[in-house]
Structure formats: structure tokens, C-alpha cells
Design a protein around this motif. Structure first.
Motif, PDB file in Angstrom:
ATOM      1  N   VAL A  64       0.837  -1.210   0.000  1.00 28.27           N
ATOM      2  CA  VAL A  64       0.000   0.000   0.000  1.00 28.27           C
ATOM      3  C   VAL A  64       0.869   1.256   0.000  1.00 28.27           C
ATOM      4  O   VAL A  64       0.558   2.247  -0.665  1.00 28.27           O
ATOM      5  CB  VAL A  64      -0.952  -0.011   1.212  1.00 28.27           C
ATOM      6  N   GLY A  65       1.991   1.219   0.733  1.00 28.83           N
ATOM      7  CA  GLY A  65       2.889   2.371   0.754  1.00 28.83           C
ATOM      8  C   GLY A  65       3.504   2.645  -0.602  1.00 28.83           C
ATOM      9  O   GLY A  65       3.646   3.805  -1.014  1.00 28.83           O
ATOM     10  N   MET A  96      -4.037 -12.302  15.971  1.00 24.52           N
ATOM     11  CA  MET A  96      -2.931 -11.980  15.066  1.00 24.52           C
ATOM     12  C   MET A  96      -3.404 -11.104  13.912  1.00 24.52           C
ATOM     13  O   MET A  96      -2.711 -10.147  13.520  1.00 24.52           O
ATOM     14  CB  MET A  96      -2.305 -13.275  14.535  1.00 24.52           C
ATOM     15  N   ILE A  97      -4.572 -11.410  13.361  1.00 26.30           N
ATOM     16  CA  ILE A  97      -5.111 -10.595  12.263  1.00 26.30           C
ATOM     17  C   ILE A  97      -5.357  -9.167  12.743  1.00 26.30           C
ATOM     18  O   ILE A  97      -5.013  -8.195  12.060  1.00 26.30           O
ATOM     19  CB  ILE A  97      -6.407 -11.224  11.714  1.00 26.30           C
ATOM     20  N   ALA A  98      -5.944  -9.034  13.925  1.00 25.25           N
ATOM     21  CA  ALA A  98      -6.244  -7.702  14.456  1.00 25.25           C
ATOM     22  C   ALA A  98      -4.969  -6.902  14.707  1.00 25.25           C
ATOM     23  O   ALA A  98      -4.892  -5.711  14.367  1.00 25.25           O
ATOM     24  CB  ALA A  98      -7.045  -7.840  15.756  1.00 25.25           C
ATOM     25  N   ILE A  99      -3.965  -7.529  15.285  1.00 27.04           N
ATOM     26  CA  ILE A  99      -2.702  -6.823  15.561  1.00 27.04           C
ATOM     27  C   ILE A  99      -2.025  -6.414  14.261  1.00 27.04           C
ATOM     28  O   ILE A  99      -1.456  -5.322  14.149  1.00 27.04           O
ATOM     29  CB  ILE A  99      -1.776  -7.710  16.410  1.00 27.04           C
ATOM     30  N   ALA A 100      -2.078  -7.292  13.247  1.00 30.75           N
ATOM     31  CA  ALA A 100      -1.473  -6.961  11.944  1.00 30.75           C
ATOM     32  C   ALA A 100      -2.160  -5.763  11.308  1.00 30.75           C
ATOM     33  O   ALA A 100      -1.496  -4.882  10.736  1.00 30.75           O
ATOM     34  CB  ALA A 100      -1.549  -8.174  11.017  1.00 30.75           C
ATOM     35  N   ILE A 101      -3.489  -5.686  11.399  1.00 28.98           N
ATOM     36  CA  ILE A 101      -4.217  -4.548  10.839  1.00 28.98           C
ATOM     37  C   ILE A 101      -3.832  -3.262  11.567  1.00 28.98           C
ATOM     38  O   ILE A 101      -3.654  -2.202  10.947  1.00 28.98           O
ATOM     39  CB  ILE A 101      -5.741  -4.792  10.933  1.00 28.98           C
ATOM     40  N   VAL A 102      -3.682  -3.350  12.878  1.00 31.39           N
ATOM     41  CA  VAL A 102      -3.327  -2.172  13.673  1.00 31.39           C
ATOM     42  C   VAL A 102      -1.920  -1.685  13.339  1.00 31.39           C
ATOM     43  O   VAL A 102      -1.660  -0.468  13.292  1.00 31.39           O
ATOM     44  CB  VAL A 102      -3.453  -2.494  15.171  1.00 31.39           C
ATOM     45  N   LEU A 103      -0.982  -2.604  13.089  1.00 31.91           N
ATOM     46  CA  LEU A 103       0.405  -2.227  12.824  1.00 31.91           C
ATOM     47  C   LEU A 103       0.656  -1.834  11.369  1.00 31.91           C
ATOM     48  O   LEU A 103       1.668  -1.193  11.065  1.00 31.91           O
ATOM     49  CB  LEU A 103       1.339  -3.388  13.187  1.00 31.91           C
ATOM     50  N   GLN A 104      -0.243  -2.180  10.477  1.00 31.19           N
ATOM     51  CA  GLN A 104      -0.004  -1.957   9.051  1.00 31.19           C
ATOM     52  C   GLN A 104       0.194  -0.492   8.680  1.00 31.19           C
ATOM     53  O   GLN A 104       1.062  -0.176   7.843  1.00 31.19           O
ATOM     54  CB  GLN A 104      -1.164  -2.556   8.246  1.00 31.19           C
ATOM     55  N   PRO A 105      -0.562   0.475   9.247  1.00 33.22           N
ATOM     56  CA  PRO A 105      -0.351   1.881   8.861  1.00 33.22           C
ATOM     57  C   PRO A 105       1.060   2.388   9.085  1.00 33.22           C
ATOM     58  O   PRO A 105       1.527   3.276   8.362  1.00 33.22           O
ATOM     59  CB  PRO A 105      -1.361   2.638   9.740  1.00 33.22           C
ATOM     60  N   HIS A 106       1.776   1.848  10.072  1.00 33.24           N
ATOM     61  CA  HIS A 106       3.161   2.279  10.305  1.00 33.24           C
ATOM     62  C   HIS A 106       4.039   1.939   9.090  1.00 33.24           C
ATOM     63  O   HIS A 106       4.894   2.746   8.698  1.00 33.24           O
ATOM     64  CB  HIS A 106       3.714   1.600  11.557  1.00 33.24           C
ATOM     65  N   TYR A 107       3.823   0.760   8.524  1.00 31.37           N
ATOM     66  CA  TYR A 107       4.591   0.373   7.341  1.00 31.37           C
ATOM     67  C   TYR A 107       4.187   1.209   6.126  1.00 31.37           C
ATOM     68  O   TYR A 107       5.033   1.547   5.287  1.00 31.37           O
ATOM     69  CB  TYR A 107       4.379  -1.109   7.047  1.00 31.37           C
ATOM     70  N   VAL A 108       2.897   1.528   6.015  1.00 34.25           N
ATOM     71  CA  VAL A 108       2.434   2.341   4.889  1.00 34.25           C
ATOM     72  C   VAL A 108       3.102   3.711   4.913  1.00 34.25           C
ATOM     73  O   VAL A 108       3.653   4.183   3.908  1.00 34.25           O
ATOM     74  CB  VAL A 108       0.898   2.493   4.927  1.00 34.25           C
ATOM     75  N   GLN A 168      11.715  -1.255  11.540  1.00 37.17           N
ATOM     76  CA  GLN A 168      10.314  -1.253  11.957  1.00 37.17           C
ATOM     77  C   GLN A 168       9.797  -2.668  12.163  1.00 37.17           C
ATOM     78  O   GLN A 168       9.009  -2.924  13.082  1.00 37.17           O
ATOM     79  CB  GLN A 168       9.457  -0.537  10.903  1.00 37.17           C
ATOM     80  N   ALA A 169      10.250  -3.615  11.336  1.00 36.10           N
ATOM     81  CA  ALA A 169       9.823  -5.007  11.493  1.00 36.10           C
ATOM     82  C   ALA A 169      10.291  -5.577  12.822  1.00 36.10           C
ATOM     83  O   ALA A 169       9.545  -6.302  13.505  1.00 36.10           O
ATOM     84  CB  ALA A 169      10.356  -5.839  10.329  1.00 36.10           C
ATOM     85  N   ALA A 170      11.537  -5.261  13.218  1.00 40.28           N
ATOM     86  CA  ALA A 170      12.045  -5.745  14.501  1.00 40.28           C
ATOM     87  C   ALA A 170      11.236  -5.181  15.656  1.00 40.28           C
ATOM     88  O   ALA A 170      10.872  -5.908  16.597  1.00 40.28           O
ATOM     89  CB  ALA A 170      13.524  -5.374  14.648  1.00 40.28           C
ATOM     90  N   LEU A 171      10.922  -3.896  15.599  1.00 36.23           N
ATOM     91  CA  LEU A 171      10.133  -3.287  16.668  1.00 36.23           C
ATOM     92  C   LEU A 171       8.691  -3.794  16.653  1.00 36.23           C
ATOM     93  O   LEU A 171       8.077  -3.969  17.710  1.00 36.23           O
ATOM     94  CB  LEU A 171      10.169  -1.764  16.528  1.00 36.23           C
ATOM     95  N   SER A 172       8.145  -4.037  15.465  1.00 35.00           N
ATOM     96  CA  SER A 172       6.786  -4.568  15.369  1.00 35.00           C
ATOM     97  C   SER A 172       6.706  -5.981  15.925  1.00 35.00           C
ATOM     98  O   SER A 172       5.667  -6.398  16.458  1.00 35.00           O
ATOM     99  CB  SER A 172       6.317  -4.559  13.914  1.00 35.00           C
ATOM    100  N   PHE A 173       7.801  -6.734  15.804  1.00 35.41           N
ATOM    101  CA  PHE A 173       7.842  -8.097  16.345  1.00 35.41           C
ATOM    102  C   PHE A 173       7.593  -8.064  17.844  1.00 35.41           C
ATOM    103  O   PHE A 173       6.785  -8.837  18.378  1.00 35.41           O
ATOM    104  CB  PHE A 173       9.191  -8.722  16.028  1.00 35.41           C
TER     105      PHE A 173
END
Length: 302
Positions: free
Chosen positions: A120-121, A166-178, A223-228
Motif C-alpha cells: 500500500v505504501g 494476530m489478524i487484528a494486531i497486523a491490521i493495527v500495525l499496518q499503517p506504520h509500514y504504509v 520497523q519489522a524488529a520493533l513490530s515483532f
């Protein structure tokens, strides 16, 4: 045809190990990051080989050993080195198997969030201004909600389970990657190599994923390491609230939720899962700081 003494071939072969050496040089300057890396590797080893290391089945109940204390306390036994919980399950075995669930949650969440967020980004960075504005305002709306509260609402809609958590957490974290991917793309687009690729006739997918994306990966890896670590923490929080993994799953947050009534009677049933979450998240955050130091050229000292 390149010969054995072709300087371009030699420079290409020498470039990769040189980059690895440079990365390790800057990474190891951060002693906390190296310590976090070793702790992370230790937990990874435990997560992979938990069935072989654990002395007992994590769901097996030993009726003669309810709330048995750790081995170093009076009444403890080497049969259960870290004691047992309120229904006689071995704490050590449950902690070891809990590492598997925590790392599984971290990996799945990061893969889903990073995969969707990067795509998306990239689309936002290459799209017309009006579409870019719509995408980013949508991301701003998601970021306006407290992350744990939004994840809790999504799990309540989907139903309590580890998969839905897991799905909910992934949706919440996705905007940071975008946001991070779009910012990196916008800084790369004016550069000469992108202009050269456009003039050479590179297609849009090739321009996005082959030309530009590799040069945007450094901040995304950090960001992936921190998101982990955030995923592990949020999954534990949802488990504690009863909206994540369900009993008798040996997940650290669920273990804390089950044991909260016994805080005063048996300190070990809440202390050990809490320490496991603390040490794991701290180690990953320290490792993320080291990755930032090693991958961000602005932080490298000459």
C-alpha cells in the motif's frame, strides 16, 4: 564477455561480504544490541526445540501437585523445577511452549503487516496526488485509535482466538509500514537512478518492486524488529483480557490471566510468564536499536 580479471565482476563479488562486515561492525558497537541478539537467539532456540526440551506435556495435569513451589523453595521438587500452576501443570514446560506461540505470533503479524503495508505504501508513493491523499487519510484514521483498543474491538468482532488476535494486531500495525514506505519512496523518486529506469522503459511494477523498494528496506527492517516485539506484547495483552489464545493454550498472556487470582498465594505462577514477556520484548527492542544504528547512514560515525 567478462574475464577472470574483470574489475566489475570482482567489485560485485567483494561488495556483499564488505556490506556484511560493515553491518556487523556498526551493529556490535551497540553492546545492548548484541546482548539482545543473543537473548533473541536463545528464545528462538527454545521456541524451535520446545517439545524436546520441555520435561512434561504443557497441558498435562498432575493432581498431586497443585501450586507446588519452585525447587529452591520449601516443598519444591526437581520434577517441577519452576513449580506448577493452579491445576498442577508444569510451569517450565508451559513457558517453553509459550515461546513457540509468542514467536509464531510475531512472525505472522510482521509478515502480514509488512506485506500489506509495503504494498500500500508503494502504491501511495507512485499514485496520483488525490489517491495518495485518500490512502494516507485512511491510515491517519486508523492511527488515531489507541492500538490495543482497536485490536480489542477487532477481536471482539471476529471472535476470541489466537488467529483473530494476530489478524487484528497486523491490521493495527499496518499503517506504520504504509507511512514509512511512502516516505522512503517519496525521497527516492527524484533521484537519478529512478529517472534512468523510467527513461529505459521500466514497467511500473518493476520500478516499484525492483528499482525503488530495495533502497527503502533499511527503515522497514528496523520497523519489522520493533513490530515483532509489539506483536508479542499485544498478543499477551489480548490473551490476558481473554480475547487472544484460549485456555489451556500455554501462551504467556493467557497464563497470566489464569493465574491472577493466585498472585498472593503463589507468586511464581504470575512472575515467570511476566518475566518471559519482559525479557523477550526488551531483547528484541535492544536488537532493533542496533539494527537502526547499523542500517541508518546518518547514525554511522566515520
Amino acid at each position: 564477455m567478462a574475464t577472470a580479471t574483470d574489475p566489475d565482476a570482482l567489485s560485485t563479488e567483494a561488495e556483499r561480504p564488505g556490506r556484511l562486515r560493515e553491518f556487523w561492525y556498526y551493529f556490535r558497537e551497540n553492546r545492548g544490541a548484541v546482548f539482545g541478539l543473543w537473548i533473541f537467539l536463545a528464545f528462538l532456540f527454545v521456541a524451535i526445540f520446545a517439545p524436546l526440551i520441555a520435561p512434561h506435556d504443557p497441558t498435562a495435569q498432575y493432581r498431586q501437585a497443585f501450586l507446588q513451589p519452585p525447587v529452591w523453595q520449601e516443598g519444591g521438587s526437581w520434577q517441577f523445577p519452576l513449580g506448577t500452576d493452579m491445576v498442577g501443570r508444569d510451569m517450565l514446560s508451559r513457558l517453553l511452549h509459550g515461546a513457540r506461540f509468542s514467536f509464531f505470533v510475531g512472525i505472522v503479524v510482521v509478515v502480514i503487516a509488512a506485506g500489506g503495508g509495503i504494498t500500500v505504501g508503494l502504491l501511495a508513493g507512485f499514485s496520483p496526488r488525490w489517491l495518495d491523499s485518500i490512502i494516507m487519510r485512511l491510515m491517519d484514521v486508523i492511527l488515531a485509535f489507541p492500538s490495543l483498543l482497536l485490536a480489542l474491538v477487532l477481536v471482539a468482532i471476529l471472535g476470541p482466538s489466537l488467529l483473530n488476535a494476530m489478524i487484528a494486531i497486523a491490521i493495527v500495525l499496518q499503517p506504520h509500514y504504509v507511512r514509512l514506505t511512502r516516505a522512503s519512496v517519496m525521497s527516492e523518486l527524484p533521484k537519478d537512478y529512478v529517472t534512468s529506469a523510467r527513461v529505459a522503459g521500466a514497467s511500473l511494477p518493476r520500478l516499484m518492486f525492483v528499482t525503488v523498494l530495495p533502497n527503502c528496506l533499511a527503515p522497514i527492517i528496523v520497523q519489522a524488529a520493533l513490530s515483532f516485539s509489539t506483536a508479542i506484547l499485544d498478543a499477551a495483552a489480548l490473551g490476558f483480557l481473554g480475547m487472544g489464545a484460549q485456555p489451556p493454550t500455554p501462551e504467556w498472556g493467557t497464563m497470566l490471566s489464569e493465574a491472577r487470582e493466585f498472585i498472593l498465594r503463589a507468586w511464581w505462577v504470575v512472575t515467570f510468564p511476566g518475566l518471559a514477556i519482559l525479557v523477550t520484548v526488551l531483547a528484541i527492542n535492544l536488537m532493533g536499536d542496533g539494527l537502526r544504528d547499523a542500517l541508518d547512514p546518518k547514525l554511522k560515525r566515520s
